[in-house]
Design an enzyme around this catalytic site. Structure first.
Site, PDB file in Angstrom:
ATOM      1  N   HIS A  19       0.842  -1.203   0.000  1.00 15.56           N
ATOM      2  CA  HIS A  19       0.000   0.000   0.000  1.00 15.56           C
ATOM      3  C   HIS A  19       0.875   1.251   0.000  1.00 15.56           C
ATOM      4  O   HIS A  19       0.620   2.206  -0.731  1.00 15.56           O
ATOM      5  CB  HIS A  19      -0.873   0.054   1.267  1.00 15.56           C
ATOM      6  CG  HIS A  19      -1.944  -0.986   1.364  1.00 15.56           C
ATOM      7  ND1 HIS A  19      -2.052  -1.836   2.441  1.00 15.56           N
ATOM      8  CD2 HIS A  19      -2.965  -1.318   0.532  1.00 15.56           C
ATOM      9  CE1 HIS A  19      -3.104  -2.632   2.275  1.00 15.56           C
ATOM     10  NE2 HIS A  19      -3.670  -2.347   1.122  1.00 15.56           N
ATOM     11  N   LYS A  43     -14.997  -8.557   4.538  1.00 21.48           N
ATOM     12  CA  LYS A  43     -13.900  -9.396   5.038  1.00 21.48           C
ATOM     13  C   LYS A  43     -13.821  -9.228   6.564  1.00 21.48           C
ATOM     14  O   LYS A  43     -14.126  -8.153   7.074  1.00 21.48           O
ATOM     15  CB  LYS A  43     -12.563  -8.925   4.430  1.00 21.48           C
ATOM     16  CG  LYS A  43     -12.480  -9.076   2.927  1.00 21.48           C
ATOM     17  CD  LYS A  43     -11.118  -8.684   2.401  1.00 21.48           C
ATOM     18  CE  LYS A  43     -11.100  -7.279   1.841  1.00 21.48           C
ATOM     19  NZ  LYS A  43      -9.851  -6.907   1.174  1.00 21.48           N
ATOM     20  N   ARG A  92      -2.308  -6.082  -8.622  1.00 23.48           N
ATOM     21  CA  ARG A  92      -1.232  -7.056  -8.421  1.00 23.48           C
ATOM     22  C   ARG A  92      -1.329  -8.196  -9.421  1.00 23.48           C
ATOM     23  O   ARG A  92      -0.328  -8.706  -9.890  1.00 23.48           O
ATOM     24  CB  ARG A  92      -1.320  -7.653  -6.996  1.00 23.48           C
ATOM     25  CG  ARG A  92      -0.901  -6.703  -5.912  1.00 23.48           C
ATOM     26  CD  ARG A  92      -1.462  -7.118  -4.567  1.00 23.48           C
ATOM     27  NE  ARG A  92      -2.915  -7.007  -4.574  1.00 23.48           N
ATOM     28  CZ  ARG A  92      -3.675  -7.171  -3.515  1.00 23.48           C
ATOM     29  NH1 ARG A  92      -3.144  -7.507  -2.365  1.00 23.48           N
ATOM     30  NH2 ARG A  92      -4.982  -7.031  -3.595  1.00 23.48           N
ATOM     31  N   SER A 130      -2.830  -7.712   2.708  1.00 21.50           N
ATOM     32  CA  SER A 130      -3.035  -7.638   4.164  1.00 21.50           C
ATOM     33  C   SER A 130      -3.479  -8.999   4.690  1.00 21.50           C
ATOM     34  O   SER A 130      -3.007  -9.449   5.742  1.00 21.50           O
ATOM     35  CB  SER A 130      -4.098  -6.587   4.508  1.00 21.50           C
ATOM     36  OG  SER A 130      -3.700  -5.328   4.053  1.00 21.50           O
TER      37      SER A 130
HETATM   38  P1  ADP Z   1      -9.889  -3.546  -0.429  1.00 24.87           P
HETATM   39  O1  ADP Z   1     -10.501  -4.340   0.673  1.00 24.87           O
HETATM   40  O2  ADP Z   1     -10.718  -2.389  -0.905  1.00 24.87           O
HETATM   41  O3  ADP Z   1      -9.323  -4.356  -1.562  1.00 24.87           O
HETATM   42  P2  ADP Z   1      -7.186  -3.237   0.498  1.00 24.87           P
HETATM   43  O4  ADP Z   1      -6.766  -2.448   1.676  1.00 24.87           O
HETATM   44  O5  ADP Z   1      -6.983  -4.715   0.563  1.00 24.87           O
HETATM   45  O6  ADP Z   1      -8.686  -2.828   0.294  1.00 24.87           O
HETATM   46  O7  ADP Z   1      -6.484  -2.701  -0.812  1.00 24.87           O
HETATM   47  C1  ADP Z   1      -6.678  -1.375  -1.268  1.00 24.87           C
HETATM   48  C2  ADP Z   1      -6.120  -1.248  -2.664  1.00 24.87           C
HETATM   49  O8  ADP Z   1      -4.709  -1.455  -2.622  1.00 24.87           O
HETATM   50  C3  ADP Z   1      -6.663  -2.254  -3.672  1.00 24.87           C
HETATM   51  O9  ADP Z   1      -6.764  -1.618  -4.929  1.00 24.87           O
HETATM   52  C4  ADP Z   1      -5.590  -3.322  -3.724  1.00 24.87           C
HETATM   53  O10 ADP Z   1      -5.583  -3.982  -4.976  1.00 24.87           O
HETATM   54  C5  ADP Z   1      -4.360  -2.466  -3.536  1.00 24.87           C
HETATM   55  N1  ADP Z   1      -3.249  -3.220  -2.971  1.00 24.87           N
HETATM   56  C6  ADP Z   1      -3.241  -3.992  -1.871  1.00 24.87           C
HETATM   57  N2  ADP Z   1      -2.033  -4.539  -1.646  1.00 24.87           N
HETATM   58  C7  ADP Z   1      -1.241  -4.099  -2.659  1.00 24.87           C
HETATM   59  C8  ADP Z   1       0.120  -4.333  -3.030  1.00 24.87           C
HETATM   60  N3  ADP Z   1       0.904  -5.163  -2.344  1.00 24.87           N
HETATM   61  N4  ADP Z   1       0.599  -3.713  -4.137  1.00 24.87           N
HETATM   62  C9  ADP Z   1      -0.214  -2.904  -4.859  1.00 24.87           C
HETATM   63  N5  ADP Z   1      -1.500  -2.650  -4.586  1.00 24.87           N
HETATM   64  C10 ADP Z   1      -2.022  -3.244  -3.500  1.00 24.87           C
END
Ligand code: ADP
Length: 164
Positions: A19, A43, A92, A130
């Site tokens: 992130h 989730k 990703r 995450s």
């Molecule tokens: P959500 O539950 O909305 O997917 P996340 O917090 O899991 O929220 O992710 C927010 C955004 O960040 C999403 O677009 C996800 O694809 C992106 N994201 C999460 N981890 C990574 C990573 N390691 N590299 C690039 N983008 C990421």
């Protein structure tokens, strides 16, 4: 001159270096970024909203043009209320792409002015999510190189409390 603002929405449970990589890259392109943290999710969440906000705040404190706000309704409505029409998302995998494509089209259906800007994950973090980080940490794996230091510490503490 017009200020270019964008919103980076997510659950950030917790914020990872993946992130943070997106936030850092986006902060060089946009004048101002709102990290919008969803206060509920389909989730199962490990950290409370306040904890997720706190951890995101610490992880981004070196960046001057970031604001962290919680949201609890549709991101499209939140963006409209904030008068921001750009959403940042990270990609990703092909699976991310399929999901993000539908999400972005639905958001556009709801708020036609809304545009998504997608950042391709850096190769070092494209396997980082995450949920996977939490799972590995739960079983005692070392994920310290994938998280900001304070997040890694908070994760270890949280899991210890959960296991008591
Ligand atoms: P959500 O539950 O909305 O997917 P996340 O917090 O899991 O929220 O992710 C927010 C955004 O960040 C999403 O677009 C996800 O694809 C992106 N994201 C999460 N981890 C990574 C990573 N390691 N590299 C690039 N983008 C990421």
């Amino acid at each position: 001159m017009q200020i270019r603002k964008a919103i980076y929405p997510g659950t950030f449970d917790p914020i990872t270096l993946g992130h943070l990589d997106i936030i850092t890259r986006a902060s060089k392109i946009f004048d101002f970024i709102i990290i919008a943290i969803a206060n509920k999710s389909r989730k199962a969440l490990l950290f409370t909203t306040d904890e997720r906000i706190y951890l995101a705040r610490i992880a981004t404190k070196h960046l001057p043009n970031i604001k962290i706000i919680e949201f609890n309704n549709l991101i499209s409505h939140f963006a409209k209320k904030q008068k921001v029409n750009i959403l940042i998302r990270g990609l990703r995998t092909v699976t991310d792409f399929e999901y993000e494509k539908k999400l972005s089209q639905m958001n556009k259906y709801l708020v036609p002015l809304l545009e998504n800007i997608f950042f391709i994950a850096s190769k070092d973090y494209s396997f980082v999510s995450s949920s996977l980080v939490k799972e590995v940490a739960y079983y005692g794996g070392d994920v310290s190189n994938l998280l900001p230091i304070s997040v890694n510490e908070a994760l270890i503490t949280k899991l210890k409390i959960k296991q008591l």
